[in-house]
Design an enzyme around this catalytic site. Structure first.
Site, short mmCIF file in Angstrom:
data_model
loop_
_atom_site.label_atom_id
_atom_site.label_comp_id
_atom_site.label_asym_id
_atom_site.label_seq_id
_atom_site.Cartn_x
_atom_site.Cartn_y
_atom_site.Cartn_z
CG ASP A 164 -1.32 1.58 -3.74
OD1 ASP A 164 -0.12 1.32 -3.98
OD2 ASP A 164 -1.68 2.24 -2.74
CG ASP A 217 -7.80 -12.03 -13.05
OD1 ASP A 217 -8.67 -12.55 -13.77
OD2 ASP A 217 -7.43 -12.51 -11.97
CG ASP A 254 -1.64 1.24 1.49
OD1 ASP A 254 -1.80 2.03 0.53
OD2 ASP A 254 -2.07 1.46 2.64
CG ASP A 264 -5.86 3.26 0.56
OD1 ASP A 264 -5.00 2.34 0.67
OD2 ASP A 264 -6.48 3.46 -0.49
CG ASP A 320 -12.75 -14.77 -13.10
OD1 ASP A 320 -12.11 -15.16 -12.11
OD2 ASP A 320 -13.98 -14.59 -13.09
CD GLU A 363 -11.10 -19.43 -11.64
OE1 GLU A 363 -11.15 -19.65 -10.43
OE2 GLU A 363 -11.91 -18.69 -12.23
CG HIS A 402 -7.70 -15.04 -5.76
ND1 HIS A 402 -7.28 -15.82 -6.82
CD2 HIS A 402 -8.88 -14.53 -6.14
CE1 HIS A 402 -8.17 -15.76 -7.78
NE2 HIS A 402 -9.16 -14.97 -7.40
CG ASP A 403 -10.80 -17.95 -5.88
OD1 ASP A 403 -11.13 -16.86 -5.39
OD2 ASP A 403 -10.73 -18.15 -7.11
CG ASN A 423 -2.99 5.30 -1.13
OD1 ASN A 423 -3.03 4.24 -0.49
ND2 ASN A 423 -3.92 5.65 -1.99
C1 GLC Z 1 -13.02 -16.74 -10.10
C2 GLC Z 1 -12.13 -15.93 -9.21
C3 GLC Z 1 -12.85 -15.63 -7.94
C4 GLC Z 1 -14.08 -14.84 -8.28
C5 GLC Z 1 -14.94 -15.57 -9.30
C6 GLC Z 1 -15.99 -14.69 -9.88
O1 GLC Z 1 -13.29 -17.99 -9.56
O2 GLC Z 1 -10.92 -16.58 -9.01
O3 GLC Z 1 -12.06 -14.93 -7.02
O4 GLC Z 1 -14.83 -14.58 -7.12
O5 GLC Z 1 -14.20 -16.04 -10.38
O6 GLC Z 1 -15.41 -13.77 -10.76
#
Ligand code: GLC
Length: 534
Positions: free
Chosen positions: A33, A102, A25, A29, A204, A267, A329-330, A27
Site C-alpha cells: 500500500d 500510471d 504492506d 492484509d 498505459d 508504454e 510488471h508484464d 496494514n
Molecule cells: C499495459 C499494462 C498491463 C495491463 C494492460 C491493460 O500493457 O502494462 O499490465 O494489463 O496495459 O491495461
C-alpha cells in the site's frame, strides 16, 4: 555545447518502478500500500534513485489489478486513502524524489460510472464515450479484431443488442477517444493530479488509443505460427498506431507543459522506427519518453544488443531523449531472461547508456521470476489466455529481510515470496559489499559523480567475440564501457584510441582504481567502466 544546455530533471533522473501491491504492506492484509511505500522512501534515497513510478493506485475492481479504473480521481482502499497519497507525494518531494503515476487512458473499468451509463441504453449521451457497434449480419462480432488478452475484442451486451470493444479484458471497455468529451474529461484527470503535485505520468497502452473509424478488419499476419498467442494471428493495423493518436498526445503534452517540469512516458511496443514518432515533430512535441523496450526484448548477445542500441541511437533526433528498460510488471524479469551473472552486466549497461533508465523494483536484488503454484495464481490471463500466460511470477513481493513475511507483510503475502528470500533480501544485500544491491548503488553513485554518464555522447567501439564496448564522451571526460556477455575471459584492445586509464567500477566490485596500460582483461560475465586518460 552539452555543458551549456539545461537538462530537465527527467533527463538526469533514474526512475524506479514500483508495483504497489508488492512493495511494502503497512496494514498486514498481505497487499502492499501507499503508506508502505512512504515508509521505504529512505531506502529509495539511499539507493540513489530520483523518481518513483507507481503502477495504478486508483479506485478499481481489480479485474486487472488496477489497470481497470473505476474512478481516476481517487485512491483504491486497497492502497490507502487520498490523504495517504498526498502524504507520500509530500514526503517524496521533501527528499527530492519525483512521483510519477500510471494513467490508463485506453479503457476504464466496466464498473466506471461512465460505462454503466454508456451501457444503460443506446440513446444515453454517454453511449458515444465507448466504442459500440452493431452485430455482423450473422449476429457475431462487428469485425475480426482480437483482444490482446485472448478471444474477440468485442463483447455482446444483450440488453442493448450491440457489442462494445475491449482491447484487453472484457472488464476493460475501450474509451472512444474520437469523442471530444472523452478527450476533455481525460485531460482534466491529468490536470487534477498535476495540480496536486504529481510530476508525471506513465501512459498505459498508449499506442492503442485510437482505432479505425470504419472498423475495418485487421489483415492476417503471414508470419504467424501456432505457438504464438491467438492475438498474433492478425496484424493490428487498424487497432493500433493510428495516425490520429499524435494529435491527442500533442494535446496531452500541452497540458503537461502548462504545469512546468512534468514528464509524459508512454508504454509502446512498436518497432523503433515507429516508436520514435511518438516523440512528435520539432514544433509539436508529444511524449518526453516513449518507453524503449529494446533491452527487454532483444536476445541477450553482445552483437544483437549492440545493434539494438545503435539502431535506436541513429533514429533519435537531437530533440529526442533516449530511455532504457530491463524489466517491468508484464514481462519476465531480467535475471530470469539473462541469468544472474549477466544481470550484473545488464545493470551496468542500463546505467551507462545515454538516456533515462527505469529500474523495476526487486531487480536491484537480482530477483528472478518466482514459480507460482496453480492454486495461487492471480493474474486473469491464466484464464483468458491459458495456464502459464499469467504475469504473477514477475510481480512477487519485495523481500526486505528474512522474517516470516520477508519484511513485506505481517500477514499472508498475496503472491508467494521468492523461495530464497531468507538470503536474497535488502537487509542481507545491504551488508554485502559485492551484492547486486551494492552494484546498483555503486552504479548510481558513479552516475551522479560522472555527469558524462548522463549527458555525454554515446559512441560504439568495435569489439570482438562476446564483448560490447562503447564510449561516453563530454568535454574533458571520456569513459569506456566494456561488457563481457560471455562465460569466457576476454581481452579488449583497440586501435581507435590509446587504451590507458583507470577502472572506475567492475560488475564484480573489486577492481576500482586498477590502472589499465593497454589491454583490458574481462573475466567471464564481467563489465568494466574505465576512465580514459586524456
Ligand atoms: C499495459 C499494462 C498491463 C495491463 C494492460 C491493460 O500493457 O502494462 O499490465 O494489463 O496495459 O491495461
Amino acid at each position: 555545447m552539452e555543458e551549456e544546455r539545461r537538462w530537465h530533471w527527467w533527463q538526469r533522473a533514474v526512475i524506479y518502478h514500483i508495483y504497489p501491491r508488492s512493495f511494502a504492506d503497512s496494514n498486514g492484509d498481505g497487499v502492499g500500500d501507499l503508506e508502505g511505500i512512504r515508509r521505504k522512501l529512505d531506502y529509495l534515497t539511499w539507493l540513489g534513485i530520483d523518481a518513483i513510478w507507481l503502477s495504478p493506485i486508483f479506485r478499481s475492481p481489480m479485474a486487472d489489478f488496477g489497470y481497470d479504473i473505476s474512478d481516476y480521481l481517487d485512491v483504491d482502499p486497497t492502497f490507502g486513502t487520498f490523504e495517504d497519497l498526498e502524504r507520500l507525494i509530500a514526503d517524496a518531494h521533501a527528499r527530492g524524489l519525483k512521483v510519477i503515476l500510471d494513467f490508463v487512458p485506453n479503457h476504464t473499468s466496466d464498473q466506471h460510472p461512465w460505462f454503466l451509463e454508456s451501457r444503460s441504453r443506446r440513446d444515453h449521451p454517454r453511449r458515444r464515450w465507448y466504442i459500440w457497434a452493431d452485430p455482423a449480419p450473422d449476429g457475431g462480432p462487428p469485425n475480426n479484431w482480437r483482444s490482446i488478452f485472448g478471444g474477440s475484442a468485442w463483447e455482446f451486451d444483450a440488453a442493448t443488442g450491440q457489442y462494445y470493444l475491449h482491447t484487453f479484458l472484457k472488464e476493460q471497455p475501450d474509451l472512444n477517444w474520437r469523442n471530444p468529451e472523452v478527450q476533455a474529461a481525460m485531460l482534466d484527470v491529468l490536470r487534477f493530479w498535476f495540480t496536486r503535485g504529481v510530476d508525471g505520468f506513465r501512459l498505459d497502452a498508449i499506442w492503442f488509443l485510437i482505432k479505425d473509424e470504419e472498423l475495418r478488419d485487421n489483415p492476417v499476419n503471414p508470419e504467424y505460427t501456432p505457438d504464438q498467442p491467438s492475438y498474433r494471428e492478425l496484424l493490428p493495423v487498424y487497432t493500433s498506431d493510428r495516425p490520429e493518436i499524435h494529435e491527442i498526445l500533442f494535446r496531452m503534452r500541452q497540458v503537461a507543459n502548462a504545469f512546468g517540469e512534468r514528464v509524459l512516458i508512454g508504454e509502446i511496443y512498436l518497432p523503433v522506427g515507429r516508436l520514435v514518432t511518438y516523440y512528435g515533430c520539432p514544433h509539436r512535441r508529444e511524449l518526453h519518453l516513449p518507453f524503449n523496450f529494446a533491452l527487454l526484448l532483444v536476445p541477450w548477445e553482445a552483437r544483437r544488443v549492440g545493434a539494438a542500441i545503435d539502431t535506436y541511437e541513429a533514429l533519435l533526433s537531437p530533440d529526442d531523449w533516449p530511455n532504457w528498460v530491463l524489466s517491468n510488471h508484464d514481462r519476465p524479469r531480467v535475471a530470469t531472461r539473462v541469468g544472474e551473472a549477466q544481470a550484473r552486466v545488464a545493470a551496468m549497461l542500463l546505467f551507462t547508456l545515454r538516456g533515462t533508465p527505469t529500474i523495476y523494483y526487486g531487480d536491484e536484488l537480482g530477483l528472478s521470476d518466482v514459480p507460482i503454484p496453480p492454486e495461487r495464481r492471480r493474474d486473469p490471463l491464466e484464464q483468458t489466455i491459458g495456464p502459464g500466460a499469467g504475469r504473477d511470477s514477475c510481480r512477487t513481493p519485495m523481500p526486505w529481510d528474512d522474517s516470516s513475511g520477508a519484511g513485506f507483510t505481517t500477514g499472508e503475502p498475496w503472491l508467494p515470496l521468492n523461495p530464497d528470500y531468507a538470503t536474497r533480501n535488502v537487509a542481507v544485500q545491504r551488508k554485502d559489499p559485492r551484492s547486486m544491491l551494492s552494484l546498483y548503488r555503486e552504479l548510481l553513485i558513479l552516475r551522479r559523480a560522472e555527469p558524462v554518464l548522463v549527458v555525454g555522447r554515446y559512441r560504439p567501439v568495435p569489439a570482438p567475440d562476446d564483448l560490447l564496448a562503447f564510449l561516453r564522451e563530454a568535454a574533458g571526460r571520456r569513459l569506456l564501457v566494456v561488457l563481457n556477455f560471455g562465460g569466457h575471459e576476454r581481452t579488449f584492445t583497440t586501435s581507435r584510441f590509446t587504451l590507458r586509464g583507470q577502472v572506475l567500477l567492475s560488475t564484480s566490485l573489486d577492481r576500482a582504481g586498477e590502472i589499465i596500460e593497454s589491454g583490458l582483461v574481462l573475466r567471464p560475465n564481467e563489465g568494466c567502466i574505465v576512465a580514459l586518460r586524456e
